[in-house]
Scaffold this motif. Structure first.
Motif, PDB file in Angstrom:
ATOM      1  N   GLY A 137      17.670  -7.813  89.146  1.00 50.04           N
ATOM      2  CA  GLY A 137      19.271  -7.775  89.133  1.00 50.04           C
ATOM      3  C   GLY A 137      19.491  -6.606  89.969  1.00 50.04           C
ATOM      4  N   PHE A 138      19.085  -5.612  89.711  1.00 50.99           N
ATOM      5  CA  PHE A 138      19.211  -4.098  90.422  1.00 50.99           C
ATOM      6  C   PHE A 138      18.808  -4.384  92.063  1.00 50.99           C
ATOM      7  CE2 PHE A 138      17.935   0.392  90.943  1.00 50.99           C
ATOM      8  CZ  PHE A 138      19.451   0.730  91.544  1.00 50.99           C
ATOM      9  N   SER A 139      17.870  -5.130  92.291  1.00 47.15           N
ATOM     10  CA  SER A 139      17.555  -5.219  93.688  1.00 47.15           C
ATOM     11  C   SER A 139      18.338  -6.090  94.357  1.00 47.15           C
ATOM     12  CB  SER A 139      16.021  -5.767  93.575  1.00 47.15           C
ATOM     13  OG  SER A 139      15.028  -4.714  93.343  1.00 47.15           O
ATOM     14  N   LEU A 140      18.875  -7.088  93.625  1.00 41.48           N
ATOM     15  CA  LEU A 140      19.696  -8.209  94.517  1.00 41.48           C
ATOM     16  C   LEU A 140      21.128  -7.213  94.589  1.00 41.48           C
ATOM     17  CD1 LEU A 140      20.534 -11.799  93.000  1.00 41.48           C
ATOM     18  CD2 LEU A 140      22.326 -10.253  93.452  1.00 41.48           C
ATOM     19  N   GLY A 141      21.553  -6.498  93.744  1.00 40.90           N
ATOM     20  CA  GLY A 141      22.912  -5.998  94.051  1.00 40.90           C
ATOM     21  C   GLY A 141      22.731  -4.698  95.133  1.00 40.90           C
ATOM     22  N   LEU A 142      21.723  -4.286  95.023  1.00 45.58           N
ATOM     23  CA  LEU A 142      21.397  -3.058  96.227  1.00 45.58           C
ATOM     24  C   LEU A 142      21.324  -3.716  97.567  1.00 45.58           C
ATOM     25  CD1 LEU A 142      18.896  -0.110  94.820  1.00 45.58           C
ATOM     26  CD2 LEU A 142      21.034  -0.109  95.534  1.00 45.58           C
ATOM     27  N   TYR A 143      20.530  -4.735  97.611  1.00 44.04           N
ATOM     28  CA  TYR A 143      20.598  -5.723  98.815  1.00 44.04           C
ATOM     29  C   TYR A 143      21.660  -6.281  99.395  1.00 44.04           C
ATOM     30  CZ  TYR A 143      18.154  -8.315 102.729  1.00 44.04           C
ATOM     31  OH  TYR A 143      17.963  -8.633 103.827  1.00 44.04           O
ATOM     32  N   LYS A 144      22.806  -6.482  98.498  1.00 41.40           N
ATOM     33  CA  LYS A 144      23.941  -7.029  98.950  1.00 41.40           C
ATOM     34  C   LYS A 144      24.659  -5.985  99.543  1.00 41.40           C
ATOM     35  CE  LYS A 144      24.292 -11.475  96.209  1.00 41.40           C
ATOM     36  NZ  LYS A 144      24.757 -12.177  97.209  1.00 41.40           N
ATOM     37  N   ILE A 145      24.660  -4.994  98.695  1.00 34.59           N
ATOM     38  CA  ILE A 145      25.521  -3.567  99.148  1.00 34.59           C
ATOM     39  C   ILE A 145      25.103  -3.342 100.721  1.00 34.59           C
ATOM     40  CG2 ILE A 145      25.778  -1.108  98.794  1.00 34.59           C
ATOM     41  CD1 ILE A 145      25.622  -1.689  95.809  1.00 34.59           C
ATOM     42  N   LEU A 146      23.856  -3.327 101.011  1.00 26.68           N
ATOM     43  CA  LEU A 146      23.081  -3.029 102.269  1.00 26.68           C
ATOM     44  C   LEU A 146      23.747  -3.965 103.081  1.00 26.68           C
ATOM     45  CD1 LEU A 146      19.562  -1.761 101.608  1.00 26.68           C
ATOM     46  CD2 LEU A 146      21.309  -0.214 102.044  1.00 26.68           C
ATOM     47  N   GLN A 147      23.446  -5.081 103.102  1.00 26.72           N
ATOM     48  CA  GLN A 147      24.242  -6.116 103.732  1.00 26.72           C
ATOM     49  C   GLN A 147      25.551  -5.847 104.497  1.00 26.72           C
ATOM     50  OE1 GLN A 147      23.005  -9.769 101.496  1.00 26.72           O
ATOM     51  NE2 GLN A 147      21.777 -10.443 103.232  1.00 26.72           N
ATOM     52  N   GLU A 148      26.199  -5.528 103.266  1.00 24.21           N
ATOM     53  CA  GLU A 148      27.807  -5.010 103.860  1.00 24.21           C
ATOM     54  C   GLU A 148      27.955  -4.091 104.705  1.00 24.21           C
ATOM     55  OE1 GLU A 148      30.510  -5.373 100.742  1.00 24.21           O
ATOM     56  OE2 GLU A 148      30.005  -7.250  99.986  1.00 24.21           O
ATOM     57  N   VAL A 149      26.946  -3.100 104.822  1.00 27.82           N
ATOM     58  CA  VAL A 149      27.119  -1.930 105.527  1.00 27.82           C
ATOM     59  C   VAL A 149      26.084  -1.985 106.680  1.00 27.82           C
ATOM     60  CG1 VAL A 149      27.477  -0.394 103.687  1.00 27.82           C
ATOM     61  CG2 VAL A 149      25.237  -0.581 104.435  1.00 27.82           C
ATOM     62  N   GLY A 150      25.858  -3.245 107.178  1.00 29.54           N
ATOM     63  CA  GLY A 150      25.325  -3.657 108.586  1.00 29.54           C
ATOM     64  C   GLY A 150      23.790  -3.623 108.321  1.00 29.54           C
ATOM     65  N   PHE A 151      23.280  -3.687 107.153  1.00 34.77           N
ATOM     66  CA  PHE A 151      21.840  -3.490 107.028  1.00 34.77           C
ATOM     67  C   PHE A 151      21.130  -4.894 107.511  1.00 34.77           C
ATOM     68  CE2 PHE A 151      17.600  -4.064 104.795  1.00 34.77           C
ATOM     69  CZ  PHE A 151      17.008  -3.127 105.224  1.00 34.77           C
ATOM     70  N   LYS A 152      20.029  -5.078 108.321  1.00 40.69           N
ATOM     71  CA  LYS A 152      19.398  -6.332 108.616  1.00 40.69           C
ATOM     72  C   LYS A 152      18.018  -6.035 108.806  1.00 40.69           C
ATOM     73  CE  LYS A 152      23.416  -8.373 111.272  1.00 40.69           C
ATOM     74  NZ  LYS A 152      23.760  -8.951 112.612  1.00 40.69           N
ATOM     75  N   ALA A 153      17.374  -6.862 107.827  1.00 40.25           N
ATOM     76  CA  ALA A 153      15.706  -6.368 107.814  1.00 40.25           C
ATOM     77  C   ALA A 153      14.936  -7.579 108.771  1.00 40.25           C
ATOM     78  CB  ALA A 153      15.127  -6.937 106.478  1.00 40.25           C
ATOM     79  N   ASP A 154      14.107  -7.339 109.403  1.00 33.28           N
ATOM     80  CA  ASP A 154      13.152  -7.894 110.387  1.00 33.28           C
ATOM     81  C   ASP A 154      11.976  -8.657 109.735  1.00 33.28           C
ATOM     82  OD1 ASP A 154      14.675  -7.382 112.966  1.00 33.28           O
ATOM     83  OD2 ASP A 154      14.263  -5.431 112.284  1.00 33.28           O
ATOM     84  N   PHE A 155      11.702  -7.885 108.480  1.00 29.37           N
ATOM     85  CA  PHE A 155      10.309  -8.568 107.764  1.00 29.37           C
ATOM     86  C   PHE A 155      10.713  -8.191 106.364  1.00 29.37           C
ATOM     87  CE2 PHE A 155       8.936  -6.201 111.577  1.00 29.37           C
ATOM     88  CZ  PHE A 155       7.908  -7.367 112.001  1.00 29.37           C
ATOM     89  N   ALA A 156      10.249  -9.045 105.368  1.00 30.65           N
ATOM     90  CA  ALA A 156      10.482  -8.620 103.920  1.00 30.65           C
ATOM     91  C   ALA A 156       9.125  -8.837 103.252  1.00 30.65           C
ATOM     92  CB  ALA A 156      11.434  -9.654 103.125  1.00 30.65           C
ATOM     93  N   ALA A 157       8.868  -7.930 102.153  1.00 26.90           N
ATOM     94  CA  ALA A 157       7.747  -7.936 101.390  1.00 26.90           C
ATOM     95  C   ALA A 157       7.945  -7.462 100.101  1.00 26.90           C
ATOM     96  CB  ALA A 157       6.805  -7.097 102.114  1.00 26.90           C
ATOM     97  N   GLY A 158       7.340  -7.864  99.112  1.00 29.49           N
ATOM     98  CA  GLY A 158       7.491  -7.276  97.630  1.00 29.49           C
ATOM     99  C   GLY A 158       6.211  -6.933  97.035  1.00 29.49           C
ATOM    100  N   HIS A 159       6.202  -6.168  96.013  1.00 32.14           N
ATOM    101  CA  HIS A 159       4.955  -5.879  95.234  1.00 32.14           C
ATOM    102  C   HIS A 159       4.923  -6.740  94.024  1.00 32.14           C
ATOM    103  CE1 HIS A 159       1.742  -3.677  92.996  1.00 32.14           C
ATOM    104  NE2 HIS A 159       1.537  -3.170  94.237  1.00 32.14           N
ATOM    105  N   SER A 160       3.982  -7.413  93.702  1.00 27.99           N
ATOM    106  CA  SER A 160       3.832  -8.227  92.605  1.00 27.99           C
ATOM    107  C   SER A 160       5.326  -9.100  92.371  1.00 27.99           C
ATOM    108  CB  SER A 160       3.629  -7.238  91.399  1.00 27.99           C
ATOM    109  OG  SER A 160       3.399  -8.214  89.991  1.00 27.99           O
ATOM    110  N   PHE A 161       6.109  -8.867  91.153  1.00 29.72           N
ATOM    111  CA  PHE A 161       7.167  -9.500  90.983  1.00 29.72           C
ATOM    112  C   PHE A 161       8.222  -9.243  91.947  1.00 29.72           C
ATOM    113  CE2 PHE A 161      11.681  -8.735  89.989  1.00 29.72           C
ATOM    114  CZ  PHE A 161      11.989  -9.954  89.464  1.00 29.72           C
ATOM    115  N   GLY A 162       8.251  -8.332  92.849  1.00 27.42           N
ATOM    116  CA  GLY A 162       9.100  -7.998  93.857  1.00 27.42           C
ATOM    117  C   GLY A 162       8.854  -9.225  95.217  1.00 27.42           C
ATOM    118  N   GLU A 163       7.862  -9.802  95.008  1.00 22.34           N
ATOM    119  CA  GLU A 163       7.623 -10.774  96.042  1.00 22.34           C
ATOM    120  C   GLU A 163       8.865 -11.935  95.891  1.00 22.34           C
ATOM    121  OE1 GLU A 163       3.836 -13.647  97.374  1.00 22.34           O
ATOM    122  OE2 GLU A 163       3.686 -11.479  97.707  1.00 22.34           O
TER     123      GLU A 163
END
Length: 406
Positions: A137-163
């Motif tokens: 839930g925390f990661s979801l909220g943070l990512y949405k905030i980043l998207q609103e300020v122009g953040f765009k990822a070219d790759f994604a990766a997570g560790h264990s559950f984070g995948e």
């Protein structure tokens, strides 16, 4: 307004006009001391670059997994940004459908004032069925905030559950399906109801010569390597008694060891009971092709694009070792340069730095310290990205929030 890439730039976060004046003075002093420097970071949280970087094709979104959780993670961010509150509201609704306690009450409990009460709250959050959706839930909220300020990822990766979060960020799952899956995964991996005394196992982070660690545990059937986190760090999973034994043995031999705050031995057969329930949950959601490459813990390579193949790899994920070193190396080989950890703490940021060493790269955590104001830390992370070259088209939205100035 974007800063021309060839222009010098300096940035910082201040909570008052007085602090802003102080930081400006420190910045000027540092600029006078190092007029020819290409870049520097001041201990007071001031960031400078002589020119910007072209980040196109180089940005990696990293999502942490279990053991990174802590009580009240992101609390201050939630005061100013509705995305965090909305994420937990969605998860509370999902939990209520199964008559489960509200996750927000576990992640943000009533303040405790005795060591016993504080420990009890921490233990409740540590339980797999709570830790995983809380982090998600925390990661979801943070990512949405980043998207609103122009953040765009070219790759994604997570560790264990984070995948699972990385797959969501790449568009594989809708918000609703993601919330359902992080609840279902946590519930599936939890110790079976009524068996709190059951040995679900434990996990031990070990820092030192990995080859020698492998030799030391060879032949011990109740312990195995679950995570290859960095060139000199692995995580052992096994029964609680055997992990306790190895903690003592390895410590005496000079290894740095840390018992992880998890309630089970993830990425081993100890969580085999979770396979069927999680497989059933996967059958209930829609899989889409990822919009950006998502690198897999099991293979260190990008996930396939076909729904069936994604599902099969994700289902097998929790029973197999995390090859995080190979994952980071492969992303770096494909151009990944700027690694941004989106979630609680800075565990993955440190692992990236250990893996890549002196090779040119940047690794930024948006919530590195659980002791400091999470809102200020988020803004400092965005300022670092802005100084490096992140588009400033929407960053004014971040600056206009109350109590903070740049």
């Amino acid at each position: 307004m974007d800063i021309p890439q060839t222009s010098a730039r300096v940035g910082f976060v201040a909570t008052s006009l007085k602090e802003a004046q102080k930081l400006l003075a420190s910045a000027l002093k540092q600029l006078q001391a190092q007029p020819e420097a290409e870049s520097w970071e001041h201990p007071q949280g001031i960031y400078y670059r002589q020119t910007g970087l072209s980040l196109k094709g180089k940005v990696v979104a990293l999502f942490p997994g279990q053991s990174s959780q802590y009580i009240n993670m992101g609390r201050e961010i939630s005061f100013n940004f509705p995305q965090i509150q909305q994420a937990y509201q969605a998860l509370d609704k999902s939990m209520a459908e199964d008559n489960l306690p509200a996750l927000s009450n576990i992640a943000f409990p009533v303040p405790a004032f005795t060591p016993e009460a504080i420990e009890q709250q921490s233990e409740q959050l540590k339980r797999t069925e709570n830790a995983q959706p809380a982090i998600g839930g925390f990661s979801l909220g943070l990512y949405k905030i980043l998207q609103e300020v122009g953040f765009k990822a070219d790759f994604a990766a997570g560790h264990s559950f984070g995948e699972l979060t990385a797959l969501w960020a790449a568009g594989v799952f809708s918000d609703e399906d993601y919330c359902y899956l992080i609840k279902a995964r946590g519930q599936a991996m939890a110790i079976p109801q009524g068996n709190d005394d059951c040995d679900g196992g434990a996990m031990l982070a070990v820092r030192g010569d990995v080859a020698k660690v492998k030799q030391l545990i060879a032949g011990i059937t109740k312990v195995q390597i679950a995570n290859y986190n960095a060139p000199e760090q692995v995580v052992l999973s096994g029964t609680k008694p055997e992990i306790a034994t190895q903690e003592k043995v390895l410590s005496k031999q000079g290894y740095s060891v840390t018992l992880l705050p998890v309630s089970g031995a993830i990425h081993t057969p100890f969580v085999r009971h979770a396979s069927q329930p999680f497989a059933e949950a996967l059958d209930k959601v829609t899989f889409n092709s990822p919009k950006i490459p998502v690198y897999a813990n099991m293979t260190g390579k990008p996930y396939p694009t076909e729904a069936k193949a994604i599902r099969e790899l994700l289902e097998a994920h929790m029973l197999n070792a995390v090859e995080f070193v190979n994952e980071i190396e492969n992303i770096y080989a494909q151009g990944g340069y700027c690694f941004v950890e989106i979630g609680p703490r800075q565990i993955l940021t440190n692992l990236v730095k250990q893996t890549l060493g002196s090779r040119p790269h940047v690794a930024i955590a948006l919530n590195p310290s659980r002791q400091k104001d999470s809102d200020v830390q988020l803004r400092q992370g965005v300022i670092q990205l802005r100084v490096m070259g992140l588009s400033g088209e929407h960053t004014s939205e971040l600056q206009s929030r109350p109590h903070i100035s740049y």
